[in-house]
Design a protein around this motif. Structure first.
Motif, short mmCIF file in Angstrom:
data_model
loop_
_atom_site.label_atom_id
_atom_site.label_comp_id
_atom_site.label_asym_id
_atom_site.label_seq_id
_atom_site.Cartn_x
_atom_site.Cartn_y
_atom_site.Cartn_z
N TRP A 96 0.77 -1.31 -0.18
CA TRP A 96 -0.01 0.33 -0.12
C TRP A 96 0.93 1.44 -0.18
O TRP A 96 -0.30 2.68 -0.01
N ARG A 97 1.42 0.77 0.68
CA ARG A 97 3.13 2.52 0.23
C ARG A 97 3.45 2.45 -1.08
O ARG A 97 3.46 3.98 -1.44
N ARG A 98 3.66 1.69 -1.64
CA ARG A 98 4.06 1.75 -3.13
C ARG A 98 3.10 2.74 -3.98
O ARG A 98 3.09 3.33 -4.89
N ARG A 99 1.65 1.56 -4.07
CA ARG A 99 0.94 1.51 -4.27
C ARG A 99 -0.74 2.47 -3.94
O ARG A 99 -1.13 1.39 -3.59
N PRO A 100 0.05 3.88 -3.32
CA PRO A 100 -0.87 4.06 -1.96
C PRO A 100 -2.62 4.79 -3.73
O PRO A 100 -3.41 4.68 -2.68
N GLY A 101 -2.85 4.05 -4.04
CA GLY A 101 -3.93 4.39 -5.02
C GLY A 101 -5.29 3.22 -5.01
O GLY A 101 -5.56 3.03 -4.46
N SER A 102 -4.23 2.02 -4.33
CA SER A 102 -5.00 0.81 -4.05
C SER A 102 -5.02 -0.24 -3.04
O SER A 102 -5.19 -0.70 -2.27
N ALA A 103 -4.11 1.34 -2.35
CA ALA A 103 -4.55 1.42 -0.30
C ALA A 103 -6.04 1.00 0.28
O ALA A 103 -5.90 0.20 0.98
N ARG A 104 -6.52 1.80 -0.07
CA ARG A 104 -8.35 2.41 0.86
C ARG A 104 -8.31 0.86 0.34
O ARG A 104 -9.68 -0.36 1.21
N GLU A 105 -8.74 0.12 -0.81
CA GLU A 105 -9.44 -1.17 -1.27
C GLU A 105 -8.82 -2.20 -1.00
O GLU A 105 -9.18 -3.14 -0.38
N MET A 106 -7.07 -2.53 -0.69
CA MET A 106 -6.48 -3.38 0.25
C MET A 106 -6.64 -3.43 1.48
O MET A 106 -7.44 -4.55 2.42
N PHE A 107 -7.40 -2.72 2.00
CA PHE A 107 -7.70 -2.13 3.64
C PHE A 107 -9.40 -2.62 3.98
O PHE A 107 -9.03 -3.41 4.78
N ALA A 108 -9.16 -2.78 2.45
CA ALA A 108 -11.16 -3.54 1.87
C ALA A 108 -11.33 -5.63 2.37
O ALA A 108 -11.78 -5.89 3.09
N VAL A 109 -10.49 -5.48 1.84
CA VAL A 109 -10.12 -6.65 1.31
C VAL A 109 -9.46 -7.23 2.49
O VAL A 109 -9.84 -8.15 2.55
N PHE A 110 -8.73 -6.65 3.12
CA PHE A 110 -8.27 -7.57 4.05
C PHE A 110 -9.15 -8.40 5.41
O PHE A 110 -8.54 -9.06 5.37
N PRO A 111 -9.67 -7.21 5.87
CA PRO A 111 -10.28 -8.05 6.95
C PRO A 111 -11.42 -9.27 6.80
O PRO A 111 -11.91 -10.04 7.29
N VAL A 112 -11.72 -8.79 4.91
CA VAL A 112 -12.74 -9.87 4.59
C VAL A 112 -12.20 -11.32 4.11
O VAL A 112 -12.84 -11.73 4.64
N VAL A 113 -11.26 -10.91 3.76
CA VAL A 113 -9.94 -12.32 3.59
C VAL A 113 -9.46 -12.94 5.14
O VAL A 113 -9.58 -14.43 5.44
N ARG A 114 -9.74 -12.38 5.77
CA ARG A 114 -9.14 -12.47 7.26
C ARG A 114 -10.58 -13.86 7.85
O ARG A 114 -9.95 -14.55 8.55
N GLN A 115 -11.16 -13.35 7.84
CA GLN A 115 -12.88 -14.07 7.59
C GLN A 115 -12.92 -15.18 7.05
O GLN A 115 -12.61 -16.18 7.93
N LEU A 116 -11.96 -15.34 5.85
CA LEU A 116 -12.84 -16.24 5.29
C LEU A 116 -11.82 -17.29 5.90
O LEU A 116 -11.21 -18.97 5.41
#
Length: 265
Positions: A82-102
């Motif tokens: 997320w540091r090198r691709r800040p444009g993807s940061a918000r999306e990545m932060f939303a994806v992470f908790p979903v994958v964690r639950q899965l």
């Protein structure tokens, strides 16, 4: 269960950024979702990792992403952070908790598949394991569209049935969802007990027999597991034992390592 064990060296510190926490007994400060923890270093490692409990962050010690951090970083985002691709940061932060639950569901399904008594369910368990696993490797858009609640509704009945088959004949106590906060259960015979979702916060379980007990969702924060036998306990996680207390005499299932803060007790 190797891929379901956190590998912080292969993650971009997602749990230290994506998730919020509030100042409490578990965390020394407030932190908003999407805001990097003040202790996160430039290499995505924790600057106070060895002293988290002393510095007021026992919640971090107990937290487990079930390997979701490296899955999101290395698979879903192909090594981008997320540091090198800040444009993807918000999306990545939303994806992470979903994958964690899965990944948590994958942990339970994998354990259920390892139970010989649950052999009649293995085909259905394997199908759900494969389906859930494929979803964790999907595109960010597909992951964010996933209905995790529906996934749980399909998985939970199979886990319950697997538990019943594994505990058959043990005549364990039925304490599902019971309020056992601070209870004195020292040396108690809880073998094969149904403790799903039980509140065992601060409970005295020293020397208790918890073999084959179903502990899915049980709250073990500050519970004393010193000398307890959890051999073969069902659906126990790293987060649960990480939030509890134990010692070198505590017996754990093979898939779980003894928490570092238990040493010396």
């Amino acid at each position: 269960m190797h891929e379901l064990k956190a590998d912080c060296a292969s993650c971009s510190g997602l749990c230290c950024v994506a998730l919020p926490f509030s100042r409490s007994a578990d965390f020394a400060v407030d932190k908003a979702a999407g805001e990097p923890c003040r202790n996160l270093r430039d290499d995505f490692r924790c600057g106070i990792h060895r002293d988290l409990r002393r510095e007021g962050f026992p919640g971090c010690v107990a937290y487990d992403c079930f390997g979701a951090g490296q899955k999101v970083t290395q698979v879903v985002y192909e090594g981008r952070d997320w540091r090198r691709r800040p444009g993807s940061a918000r999306e990545m932060f939303a994806v992470f908790p979903v994958v964690r639950q899965l990944h948590e569901l994958l942990w339970y399904l994998t354990e259920a598949l390892a139970l010989p008594a649950a052999r009649p369910l293995h085909a259905d368990l394997r199908a759900l394991l494969d389906e859930t696993g494929r979803l964790t490797r999907a595109t960010p858009e597909e992951i964010l569209a996933a209905d995790v609640a529906a996934c749980r509704e399909r998985v939970n009945p199979l886990l319950l049935r697997a538990s019943e088959l594994a505990r058959a004949g043990l005549r364990g106590k039925k304490r599902r969802g019971a309020d056992l906060m601070g209870a004195n259960l020292k040396g108690a015979d809880l073998r094969g007990a149904d403790l799903r979702g039980a509140y065992l916060i601060g409970a005295q379980l020293k020397g208790a027999d918890l073999r084959q007990a179903d502990l899915i969702g049980a709250d073990l924060r500050a519970a004393d597991l010193s000398g307890a036998d959890l051999t073969g306990s069902l659906f126990l996680t790293r987060s649960q034992i990480g939030s509890a207390q134990g010692d070198t005499a505590t017996r754990l299932p093979p898939a779980l390592d003894r928490p570092a803060h238990w040493s010396g007790r």
